[in-house]
Write an enzyme that holds these catalytic residues in place. Structure first.
Site, short mmCIF file in Angstrom:
data_model
loop_
_atom_site.label_atom_id
_atom_site.label_comp_id
_atom_site.label_asym_id
_atom_site.label_seq_id
_atom_site.Cartn_x
_atom_site.Cartn_y
_atom_site.Cartn_z
N ALA C 77 4.22 12.04 -32.58
CA ALA C 77 2.83 11.59 -32.70
C ALA C 77 2.02 12.74 -33.31
CB ALA C 77 2.27 11.21 -31.33
N CYS C 78 1.29 12.44 -34.38
CA CYS C 78 0.54 13.48 -35.10
C CYS C 78 -0.53 14.10 -34.20
CB CYS C 78 -0.14 12.86 -36.31
SG CYS C 78 -1.31 13.99 -37.11
N ILE C 79 -0.54 15.42 -34.15
CA ILE C 79 -1.45 16.09 -33.22
C ILE C 79 -2.91 15.85 -33.54
CG2 ILE C 79 -1.37 18.32 -34.45
CD1 ILE C 79 -1.51 19.63 -31.63
N CYS C 82 -3.80 12.45 -32.46
CA CYS C 82 -3.78 12.38 -30.99
C CYS C 82 -5.05 12.97 -30.37
CB CYS C 82 -2.57 13.14 -30.45
SG CYS C 82 -1.03 12.21 -30.52
#
Lengths: 85, 117, 130, 85, 117, 130
Positions: C77-79, C82
């Site tokens: 999941a892309c930080i 997120c």
């Protein structure tokens, strides 16, 4: 008078048959891009959204730029609000 | 090393998608040869004079000026989609190459991977 | 062949998340491999451990968790996506002084470089958009 | 051959100029509604999505119904995949 | 007591919006006089033969049959939007009243509040 | 006049959430009142307490919290939308045996009846959709 809001270009297709002669339309968010094309009714557009998209001076006449307090006033003058999105 | 074509198809500001697409392009250009193609309402990302001060969001359109510095190979847009919106390349923040259908198809063909945002 | 899969939509709000899962399962069933699944934009909502769907709706987030852990597939999941959307692991929860974390088992929060790396190194990249 | 996927009706406008003569198109999710209209190229549609929307028997010819394993095969046969949404 | 018009404008299954709109209509009809107008891709919610078994999601279209039982006053759709999609009211799960522009404008006028989904 | 406001979009993913806030502030500034703000669909993501936005982006979720608590305006997040999307208060977290809650201060999780009640009883209802 019924107030219609449109927040994206595709929203026009949903409501084009539903806008009566004495109704008013407010464009907001991506709906302000509709002001780039000729429209069959007179419209207002939220100034913040027009500025954010670089459309000041690029919109066809007649598009009246309004702020949120004008939008609230239009809501009180209208019998009801229909939001198209 | 795979070359990548980033396709931007969303208008700016109405959602974060356009901005997150640009973030991906800048990241990609640090790793490999990247180009960008603006299609549909994506061409609206490039319009000059965007000012989000009053809206209170980030004016990420200013970052397009950095694409050349990041080494992005080709910066192109759909000519039909430009014309359909009554715009001209002089309305754009940066130098962009308008392409016809054949030009866009060739651009896709000449890159190994295509990511749309 | 090796696939990279990109998911832009969250559960229920978009079918993208469910379509991508069906595609991913078909990739493995066809004897191919997946180098990474990258969740971007609203796709990161898939990684929320607090989802409690109704009984009569596909629990797509839990199905992703099971798919990832069961097949040892990296679910990233892309930080940046997120943080904007409130999906945190313990490290990020600590950094931003938040009360807790909500990343689901099987998902890892990492940077956008993982999308580029997966795209470059896969034979094919397929995006499930919104 | 390039494989194009379209997951909503509005996606066609994005890619109509980009589909070359020997390319292939897969319709999925709400993109399967495009099968209700005549199209200039031959297409496949994900069967699950066609069934969910009650479109079995309503699509114009020629739309080939495929499952996800066929979709994966098409991806391997294609040089690359372009997703339109 | 305010009467309410629910406008459904999204296709089914591609997102939960159509289903959450129907939930709101059923809730509304427990409290006050409600009608529903299907416009745009919303008319696609009504198509017969929807089967989500293989997809694994909820086939909420089956709930449309309950609208009459819930006392929903008028069930109408946009005739232009129906025709534009090559559909006929005989394609629908339930009896629906196709309205022209004047009919839809009157429907909006005769309800106190309008909620779009 | 008394307004009901409905929000369908979550922070960043949609501008709806920000537009609705600007509208709500203008309603109060114009001397009108708001009976309730109802978050539906992805709008409930606004109520996520774990959002940690970048410094240069409007913290719209926190601005809603401050607006709600500062002006004693009811901010209701629809319970069905919340469960599907993983927004829980302590009661729901307990019921579904989840590790924690993530509802932001100022927001209350409640049923769809609150949307109908607000719409019926307000003079005007305005929806900010996606």
């Amino acid at each position: 008078m019924i107030l219609h809001t449109i927040n994206k270009v595709a929203g026009l297709a949903l409501c084009q048959h539903l806008i009566a002669a004495d109704d008013k339309v407010v464009l907001l968010e991506d709906g302000v891009y509709l002001g780039l094309q000729p429209l069959a009714f007179s419209i207002c557009a939220i100034r913040l959204d027009v500025e954010a998209r670089g459309l000041v001076g690029r919109l066809k006449e007649p598009v009246e730029l309004i702020d949120y307090s004008d939008f609230v006033s239009l809501c009180t003058e209208a019998d009801k609000i229909c939001s198209w999105f | 090393m795979s070359s990548m074509l980033f396709v931007f198809s969303r208008p700016p500001h109405g959602s974060i998608n356009a901005q997150e697409g640009l973030d991906a392009l800048l990241m990609g250009s640090a790793f490999t040869a990247c180009s960008v193609l603006f299609v549909g309402d994506g061409v609206l990302q490039l319009v000059t004079g965007q000012s989000t001060d009053a809206l209170g969001t980030k004016n990420f359109s200013l970052s397009f000026g950095a694409l050349k510095d990041y080494g992005v190979t080709r910066i192109a847009c759909s000519m039909p989609d430009l014309l359909a919106r009554g715009l001209h390349k002089s309305d754009f923040l940066i130098e962009v190459e308008p392409l016809d259908a054949a030009g866009m198809q060739a651009l896709i063909r000449h890159h190994d991977k295509v990511l749309n945002f | 062949m090796n696939f990279a899969i990109v998911v832009h939509g969250g559960p229920y709000s978009s079918q993208a998340c469910l379509s991508a899962l069906k595609f991913a399962k078909a990739v493995l069933a066809s004897g191919h491999s997946i180098n990474r699944v990258f969740f971007y934009h609203d796709g990161v909502y898939t990684a929320n451990s607090l989802i409690a769907p109704p009984q009569d709706e596909a629990p797509v987030s839990r199905q992703w968790q099971e798919f990832g852990t069961g097949n040892k597939i990296e679910l990233i999941a892309c930080i940046a996506s997120c943080l904007r959307r409130g999906i945190l692991d313990e490290t990020e929860a600590g950094r931003y002084e938040k009360s807790g974390s909500n990343i689901a088992p099987g998902f890892t929060i990492s940077g956008l470089g993982q999308l580029i790396d997966a795209s470059i190194n896969a034979d094919r990249v397929v995006t499930f958009g919104v």
